[in-house]
Design a protein around this motif. Structure first.
Motif, PDB file in Angstrom:
ATOM      1  N   UNK A 120     -39.465  53.264  12.273  1.00  0.00           N
ATOM      2  CA  UNK A 120     -40.085  54.987  12.815  1.00  0.00           C
ATOM      3  C   UNK A 120     -41.023  54.279  14.126  1.00  0.00           C
ATOM      4  N   UNK A 121     -41.021  53.173  14.022  1.00  0.00           N
ATOM      5  CA  UNK A 121     -42.363  52.544  15.253  1.00  0.00           C
ATOM      6  C   UNK A 121     -41.154  52.522  16.600  1.00  0.00           C
ATOM      7  N   UNK A 122     -40.372  52.295  16.151  1.00  0.00           N
ATOM      8  CA  UNK A 122     -39.121  52.181  17.391  1.00  0.00           C
ATOM      9  C   UNK A 122     -39.156  53.797  18.652  1.00  0.00           C
ATOM     10  N   UNK A 123     -39.537  54.778  17.687  1.00  0.00           N
ATOM     11  CA  UNK A 123     -39.097  55.824  18.593  1.00  0.00           C
ATOM     12  C   UNK A 123     -40.307  55.987  19.505  1.00  0.00           C
ATOM     13  N   UNK A 124     -41.069  55.415  19.308  1.00  0.00           N
ATOM     14  CA  UNK A 124     -42.707  55.025  19.397  1.00  0.00           C
ATOM     15  C   UNK A 124     -42.567  54.243  21.187  1.00  0.00           C
ATOM     16  N   UNK A 125     -41.500  52.881  20.659  1.00  0.00           N
ATOM     17  CA  UNK A 125     -40.837  52.143  21.713  1.00  0.00           C
ATOM     18  C   UNK A 125     -40.587  52.985  22.935  1.00  0.00           C
ATOM     19  N   UNK A 126     -39.276  54.025  22.453  1.00  0.00           N
ATOM     20  CA  UNK A 126     -38.404  54.264  23.136  1.00  0.00           C
ATOM     21  C   UNK A 126     -39.174  55.452  24.336  1.00  0.00           C
ATOM     22  N   UNK A 127     -40.508  56.408  23.345  1.00  0.00           N
ATOM     23  CA  UNK A 127     -41.037  57.207  24.175  1.00  0.00           C
ATOM     24  C   UNK A 127     -41.583  56.582  25.501  1.00  0.00           C
ATOM     25  N   UNK A 128     -42.261  55.152  25.231  1.00  0.00           N
ATOM     26  CA  UNK A 128     -42.939  54.321  26.887  1.00  0.00           C
ATOM     27  C   UNK A 128     -42.008  53.855  27.751  1.00  0.00           C
ATOM     28  N   UNK A 129     -40.732  54.302  26.990  1.00  0.00           N
ATOM     29  CA  UNK A 129     -40.236  53.323  27.910  1.00  0.00           C
ATOM     30  C   UNK A 129     -39.535  54.670  29.074  1.00  0.00           C
ATOM     31  N   UNK A 130     -39.338  55.749  28.257  1.00  0.00           N
ATOM     32  CA  UNK A 130     -39.147  56.713  29.284  1.00  0.00           C
ATOM     33  C   UNK A 130     -40.188  57.258  30.182  1.00  0.00           C
ATOM     34  N   UNK A 131     -41.105  57.755  28.840  1.00  0.00           N
ATOM     35  CA  UNK A 131     -43.081  58.061  30.143  1.00  0.00           C
ATOM     36  C   UNK A 131     -43.004  56.780  30.187  1.00  0.00           C
ATOM     37  N   UNK A 132     -43.100  55.867  31.495  1.00  0.00           N
ATOM     38  CA  UNK A 132     -44.524  55.333  30.873  1.00  0.00           C
ATOM     39  C   UNK A 132     -45.571  55.560  31.154  1.00  0.00           C
ATOM     40  N   UNK A 133     -45.506  56.175  32.229  1.00  0.00           N
ATOM     41  CA  UNK A 133     -46.996  56.842  32.950  1.00  0.00           C
ATOM     42  C   UNK A 133     -47.901  57.310  31.453  1.00  0.00           C
ATOM     43  N   UNK A 134     -47.192  57.669  30.346  1.00  0.00           N
ATOM     44  CA  UNK A 134     -48.527  57.842  28.449  1.00  0.00           C
ATOM     45  C   UNK A 134     -48.214  56.948  27.907  1.00  0.00           C
ATOM     46  N   UNK A 135     -47.829  56.173  28.415  1.00  0.00           N
ATOM     47  CA  UNK A 135     -48.012  54.917  26.953  1.00  0.00           C
ATOM     48  C   UNK A 135     -49.436  55.113  26.943  1.00  0.00           C
ATOM     49  N   UNK A 136     -50.394  55.239  28.003  1.00  0.00           N
ATOM     50  CA  UNK A 136     -52.161  55.019  26.935  1.00  0.00           C
ATOM     51  C   UNK A 136     -52.466  56.274  25.518  1.00  0.00           C
ATOM     52  N   UNK A 137     -51.371  56.895  25.791  1.00  0.00           N
ATOM     53  CA  UNK A 137     -51.610  57.608  24.494  1.00  0.00           C
ATOM     54  C   UNK A 137     -50.700  57.702  23.323  1.00  0.00           C
ATOM     55  N   UNK A 138     -49.401  56.538  23.482  1.00  0.00           N
ATOM     56  CA  UNK A 138     -49.016  56.123  22.563  1.00  0.00           C
ATOM     57  C   UNK A 138     -49.647  54.844  22.508  1.00  0.00           C
TER      58      UNK A 138
END
Length: 164
Positions: A120-138
């Motif tokens: 389940x957590x893999x989507x969080x990793x992928x979102x951080x990879x694709x949108x690194x500027x949003x990583x603090x929110x994830x």
């Protein structure tokens, strides 16, 4: 075009996505219900969150993409009913607001991001990879629902012209 990506359910999220960028992500508004204080989605707050962000836009400039959920083996009857109720509330709100809706099955957007059979957590990793500027929110494990909403919106943004 504003894409509103929605991971339905009581712990889901709503992503507001425009021109390939995340504008905002909110956790699914919910509230306590009944004597046992079970949670349910808060339709009035969902309406408010969406209205707030679309007031200056024409309806034709908005696409709502909701993950098309269905019953899964091993889930209890009550939890599936609650999940379906949340899905129905979201559809009802978008219909009443006259917003165009699109539905995407989890397998479709997950395959696109190579997340089939992953944690389940893999989507969080992928979102951080694709949108690194949003990583603090994830940063929290429970932010995987935000990541799902982001990836649902991103999937639609990247494939919409192809599928139409």
């Amino acid at each position: 075009m504003l894409i509103i990506g929605i991971d339905p359910g009581i712990t889901g999220s709503i992503c507001f996505f425009e021109d390939g960028k995340i504008i905002d992500v909110v956790e699914m508004p919910n509230m306590a219900e009944g004597k046992k204080n079970k949670k349910q989605v808060n339709g009035a707050q969902i309406f408010h969150e969406i209205s707030l962000r679309i007031k200056s836009l024409k309806k034709e400039e908005i696409k709502v993409v909701i993950e098309q959920v269905s019953a899964m083996p091993g889930q209890g009857v009550t939890s599936m009913f609650n999940f379906g109720q949340s899905f129905g509330i979201l559809k009802g709100i978008c219909s009443a607001m006259q917003l165009p809706m699109y539905f995407v099955r989890p397998a479709k957007w997950k395959r696109y991001f190579n997340l089939i059979n992953s944690e389940k957590d893999a989507s969080r990793t992928k979102a951080i990879e694709v949108f690194p500027y949003f990583s603090s929110e994830l940063s929290r494990k429970k932010d995987s629902n935000k990541a799902d909403a982001i990836l649902i919106a991103s999937y639609f943004y990247e494939t919409y012209k192809i599928d139409e």
